[in-house]
Design a protein around this motif. Sequence first.
Motif, PDB file in Angstrom:
ATOM      1  N   GLN A  57       0.820  -1.204   0.000  1.00  0.00           N
ATOM      2  CA  GLN A  57       0.000   0.000   0.000  1.00  0.00           C
ATOM      3  C   GLN A  57       0.859   1.261   0.000  1.00  0.00           C
ATOM      4  OE1 GLN A  57      -2.741   0.317   3.274  1.00  0.00           O
ATOM      5  NE2 GLN A  57      -4.042   1.778   2.183  1.00  0.00           N
ATOM      6  N   LEU A  58       1.952   1.243   0.749  1.00  0.00           N
ATOM      7  CA  LEU A  58       2.839   2.401   0.795  1.00  0.00           C
ATOM      8  C   LEU A  58       3.471   2.665  -0.567  1.00  0.00           C
ATOM      9  CD1 LEU A  58       4.613   1.822   4.235  1.00  0.00           C
ATOM     10  CD2 LEU A  58       2.909   3.570   3.683  1.00  0.00           C
ATOM     11  N   GLU A  59       3.888   1.602  -1.269  1.00  0.00           N
ATOM     12  CA  GLU A  59       4.498   1.793  -2.592  1.00  0.00           C
ATOM     13  C   GLU A  59       3.468   2.233  -3.629  1.00  0.00           C
ATOM     14  OE1 GLU A  59       7.178  -1.055  -4.249  1.00  0.00           O
ATOM     15  OE2 GLU A  59       8.721  -0.504  -2.799  1.00  0.00           O
ATOM     16  N   LEU A  60       2.212   1.916  -3.374  1.00  0.00           N
ATOM     17  CA  LEU A  60       1.163   2.422  -4.257  1.00  0.00           C
ATOM     18  C   LEU A  60       0.890   3.897  -3.969  1.00  0.00           C
ATOM     19  CD1 LEU A  60      -1.121   2.038  -6.327  1.00  0.00           C
ATOM     20  CD2 LEU A  60      -2.586   1.296  -4.441  1.00  0.00           C
ATOM     21  N   LEU A  61       0.820   4.248  -2.690  1.00  0.00           N
ATOM     22  CA  LEU A  61       0.421   5.586  -2.296  1.00  0.00           C
ATOM     23  C   LEU A  61       1.504   6.646  -2.500  1.00  0.00           C
ATOM     24  CD1 LEU A  61      -1.593   4.988   0.998  1.00  0.00           C
ATOM     25  CD2 LEU A  61      -2.449   6.020  -1.111  1.00  0.00           C
ATOM     26  N   LYS A  62       2.733   6.340  -2.102  1.00  0.00           N
ATOM     27  CA  LYS A  62       3.764   7.381  -2.098  1.00  0.00           C
ATOM     28  C   LYS A  62       3.969   8.023  -3.470  1.00  0.00           C
ATOM     29  CE  LYS A  62       8.578   8.401  -0.943  1.00  0.00           C
ATOM     30  NZ  LYS A  62       9.878   7.873  -0.461  1.00  0.00           N
ATOM     31  N   LEU A  65       0.746  10.036  -4.622  1.00  0.00           N
ATOM     32  CA  LEU A  65       0.544  11.307  -3.933  1.00  0.00           C
ATOM     33  C   LEU A  65       1.549  12.360  -4.392  1.00  0.00           C
ATOM     34  CD1 LEU A  65      -0.128   9.999  -0.305  1.00  0.00           C
ATOM     35  CD2 LEU A  65      -1.804  11.032  -1.858  1.00  0.00           C
ATOM     36  N   LEU A  66       2.816  11.970  -4.505  1.00  0.00           N
ATOM     37  CA  LEU A  66       3.847  12.942  -4.864  1.00  0.00           C
ATOM     38  C   LEU A  66       3.738  13.378  -6.327  1.00  0.00           C
ATOM     39  CD1 LEU A  66       6.962  11.597  -2.911  1.00  0.00           C
ATOM     40  CD2 LEU A  66       5.301  13.346  -2.251  1.00  0.00           C
ATOM     41  N   LEU A  67       3.356  12.470  -7.206  1.00  0.00           N
ATOM     42  CA  LEU A  67       3.161  12.849  -8.609  1.00  0.00           C
ATOM     43  C   LEU A  67       1.976  13.796  -8.745  1.00  0.00           C
ATOM     44  CD1 LEU A  67       3.801   9.421 -10.387  1.00  0.00           C
ATOM     45  CD2 LEU A  67       5.214  11.478 -10.569  1.00  0.00           C
ATOM     46  N   ASP A  68       0.938  13.536  -7.977  1.00  0.00           N
ATOM     47  CA  ASP A  68      -0.222  14.414  -8.008  1.00  0.00           C
ATOM     48  C   ASP A  68       0.136  15.796  -7.470  1.00  0.00           C
ATOM     49  OD1 ASP A  68      -3.134  14.647  -8.517  1.00  0.00           O
ATOM     50  OD2 ASP A  68      -3.232  15.048  -6.373  1.00  0.00           O
ATOM     51  N   GLU A  69       0.891  15.835  -6.376  1.00  0.00           N
ATOM     52  CA  GLU A  69       1.316  17.120  -5.810  1.00  0.00           C
ATOM     53  C   GLU A  69       2.237  17.877  -6.758  1.00  0.00           C
ATOM     54  OE1 GLU A  69       3.092  16.071  -2.111  1.00  0.00           O
ATOM     55  OE2 GLU A  69       1.177  15.587  -1.133  1.00  0.00           O
ATOM     56  N   THR A 164      11.192  15.375 -15.274  1.00  0.00           N
ATOM     57  CA  THR A 164      11.095  14.032 -15.819  1.00  0.00           C
ATOM     58  C   THR A 164      11.131  13.004 -14.701  1.00  0.00           C
ATOM     59  OG1 THR A 164      12.136  12.447 -17.342  1.00  0.00           O
ATOM     60  CG2 THR A 164      13.584  14.030 -16.279  1.00  0.00           C
ATOM     61  N   VAL A 165      10.345  11.939 -14.862  1.00  0.00           N
ATOM     62  CA  VAL A 165      10.125  10.948 -13.812  1.00  0.00           C
ATOM     63  C   VAL A 165      11.033   9.735 -14.009  1.00  0.00           C
ATOM     64  CG1 VAL A 165       8.406   9.456 -12.711  1.00  0.00           C
ATOM     65  CG2 VAL A 165       7.712  11.673 -13.670  1.00  0.00           C
ATOM     66  N   GLY A 166      11.543   9.201 -12.899  1.00  0.00           N
ATOM     67  CA  GLY A 166      12.306   7.959 -12.928  1.00  0.00           C
ATOM     68  C   GLY A 166      11.748   6.989 -11.899  1.00  0.00           C
ATOM     69  N   LEU A 167      11.394   5.796 -12.347  1.00  0.00           N
ATOM     70  CA  LEU A 167      10.869   4.765 -11.448  1.00  0.00           C
ATOM     71  C   LEU A 167      11.920   3.664 -11.318  1.00  0.00           C
ATOM     72  CD1 LEU A 167       7.189   4.490 -12.784  1.00  0.00           C
ATOM     73  CD2 LEU A 167       8.133   6.068 -11.096  1.00  0.00           C
ATOM     74  N   ASN A 168      12.804   3.828 -10.356  1.00  0.00           N
ATOM     75  CA  ASN A 168      13.908   2.894 -10.182  1.00  0.00           C
ATOM     76  C   ASN A 168      13.447   1.663  -9.416  1.00  0.00           C
ATOM     77  OD1 ASN A 168      17.064   2.328  -9.502  1.00  0.00           O
ATOM     78  ND2 ASN A 168      16.841   3.917 -11.047  1.00  0.00           N
ATOM     79  N   ILE A 169      14.300   0.649  -9.370  1.00  0.00           N
ATOM     80  CA  ILE A 169      13.984  -0.594  -8.662  1.00  0.00           C
ATOM     81  C   ILE A 169      15.195  -1.018  -7.839  1.00  0.00           C
ATOM     82  CG2 ILE A 169      14.663  -2.013 -10.659  1.00  0.00           C
ATOM     83  CD1 ILE A 169      11.769  -2.925  -8.320  1.00  0.00           C
ATOM     84  N   ALA A 170      14.956  -1.406  -6.600  1.00  0.00           N
ATOM     85  CA  ALA A 170      16.043  -1.875  -5.738  1.00  0.00           C
ATOM     86  C   ALA A 170      16.415  -3.296  -6.155  1.00  0.00           C
ATOM     87  CB  ALA A 170      15.604  -1.852  -4.272  1.00  0.00           C
ATOM     88  N   LEU A 171      17.687  -3.489  -6.524  1.00  0.00           N
ATOM     89  CA  LEU A 171      18.158  -4.790  -6.998  1.00  0.00           C
ATOM     90  C   LEU A 171      19.338  -5.260  -6.136  1.00  0.00           C
ATOM     91  CD1 LEU A 171      18.117  -4.072 -10.845  1.00  0.00           C
ATOM     92  CD2 LEU A 171      16.425  -5.359  -9.532  1.00  0.00           C
ATOM     93  N   PRO A 172      19.624  -6.562  -6.172  1.00  0.00           N
ATOM     94  CA  PRO A 172      20.744  -7.080  -5.371  1.00  0.00           C
ATOM     95  C   PRO A 172      22.085  -6.451  -5.734  1.00  0.00           C
ATOM     96  CG  PRO A 172      19.352  -8.879  -6.122  1.00  0.00           C
ATOM     97  CD  PRO A 172      18.885  -7.643  -6.835  1.00  0.00           C
ATOM     98  N   PHE A 173      22.248  -6.054  -7.014  1.00  0.00           N
ATOM     99  CA  PHE A 173      23.467  -5.359  -7.428  1.00  0.00           C
ATOM    100  C   PHE A 173      23.188  -3.868  -7.496  1.00  0.00           C
ATOM    101  CE2 PHE A 173      21.184  -7.251 -10.988  1.00  0.00           C
ATOM    102  CZ  PHE A 173      20.882  -6.151 -11.770  1.00  0.00           C
ATOM    103  N   GLU A 174      24.238  -3.094  -7.608  1.00  0.00           N
ATOM    104  CA  GLU A 174      24.097  -1.635  -7.548  1.00  0.00           C
ATOM    105  C   GLU A 174      23.201  -1.121  -8.661  1.00  0.00           C
ATOM    106  OE1 GLU A 174      26.895   2.403  -7.612  1.00  0.00           O
ATOM    107  OE2 GLU A 174      27.803   0.415  -7.670  1.00  0.00           O
ATOM    108  N   GLN A 175      22.230  -0.305  -8.280  1.00  0.00           N
ATOM    109  CA  GLN A 175      21.314   0.282  -9.247  1.00  0.00           C
ATOM    110  C   GLN A 175      20.977   1.682  -8.771  1.00  0.00           C
ATOM    111  OE1 GLN A 175      20.197  -0.473 -12.145  1.00  0.00           O
ATOM    112  NE2 GLN A 175      18.100   0.169 -12.471  1.00  0.00           N
ATOM    113  N   ALA A 176      21.515   2.696  -9.442  1.00  0.00           N
ATOM    114  CA  ALA A 176      21.293   4.082  -9.031  1.00  0.00           C
ATOM    115  C   ALA A 176      20.562   4.822 -10.145  1.00  0.00           C
ATOM    116  CB  ALA A 176      22.623   4.758  -8.731  1.00  0.00           C
ATOM    117  N   SER A 186      12.060  11.211  -8.516  1.00  0.00           N
ATOM    118  CA  SER A 186      12.865   9.992  -8.581  1.00  0.00           C
ATOM    119  C   SER A 186      12.404   9.044  -7.478  1.00  0.00           C
ATOM    120  CB  SER A 186      14.346  10.337  -8.410  1.00  0.00           C
ATOM    121  OG  SER A 186      15.152   9.187  -8.509  1.00  0.00           O
ATOM    122  N   PHE A 187      11.812   7.922  -7.892  1.00  0.00           N
ATOM    123  CA  PHE A 187      11.231   6.979  -6.934  1.00  0.00           C
ATOM    124  C   PHE A 187      11.982   5.648  -6.972  1.00  0.00           C
ATOM    125  CE2 PHE A 187       7.917   9.858  -8.415  1.00  0.00           C
ATOM    126  CZ  PHE A 187       7.436  10.367  -7.211  1.00  0.00           C
TER     127      PHE A 187
END
Length: 300
Positions: A57-62, A65-69, A164-176, A186-187
């Motif tokens: 729910q938090l990953e859906l909401l955050k 809400l911020l994109l709308d704001e 511009t929007v960036g939707l990153n993903i936390a991965l086992p290897f470095e991902q910035a 930047s999410f």
Amino acid sequence: MAKKQELPERVFPKAKDDAAAARSAGVLPQTSDPAYRLAYADSEFLMRDDLRPVRFQLELLKPELLLDEAGIGSTFVFYGSARIPAPDKADAIVDAAKTETQQRIAGKLKAKSHYYEVARELAQIASREGGEEDGKHQFVVCSGGGPSIMEAANRGARDVGAETVGLNIALPFEQAPNDYVTPHLSFNFHYFALRKMHFLMRARAVAVFPGGFGTFDEFFELLTLIQTGKMAVIPIILYGKDFWSRVVDFDALVEEGVVAPQDLDLIHYCETAEEGWAYVQDYYQRYTEKRFRKGRGEKH
């Protein structure tokens, strides 16, 4: 006449105020134990397996809400490989290749490097021409926030001074995130499912460039959602017809009866940025005209 009384805005303290008060409590055996922490301020508690639905729910909401704001009304989403080099870096990849196989693969990546500039230019056009509607920014460039094609998209928007929007993903290897994503847009996601959902919640056009498993996953989920009526039809621009015809035999799916012929109409092949933007504009011109005729009660 009695003076109008000013009413308080709220009667309960804000969560952040309660959290600050809790932190100022004296050091006691009771207050030092994790059990005493406010649940919403207890990161260890939120990481428990039992709390997965809350994290969903938090990953859906955050981001929502911020994109709308931030006034983001709609997005132009870019999918594509994290391995295709920018043209000025392609030769270095070829030079670094040692074996014959590595050299062959490096040559293929170099041959696709021009798509970096195509993605960058398309993002420039969309950011420049997207405009506003109802006070919201439209066709805001959105990528996975990573390197290569994703970087090119965010870079193109930055070139013309757009957010511009960036939707990153936390991965086992470095991902910035790449350097061109707008910091407050930047999410970072833990769940692929929620990330893919946010790609499409505001999407009004999607450009798909050559890519691997991740691109396939995003692209085919989009096709499935539209094919099954779970989301409205939007323009899907497929870049690199030679690549896609080689790696996916769409016609064979039709011939085998597992895909309807009209399903292939969801895809529009392009090679240049101008072609892609023209297709999006033409699509929404036809969409507007259709709604206008319907509003007047005309048959369509």
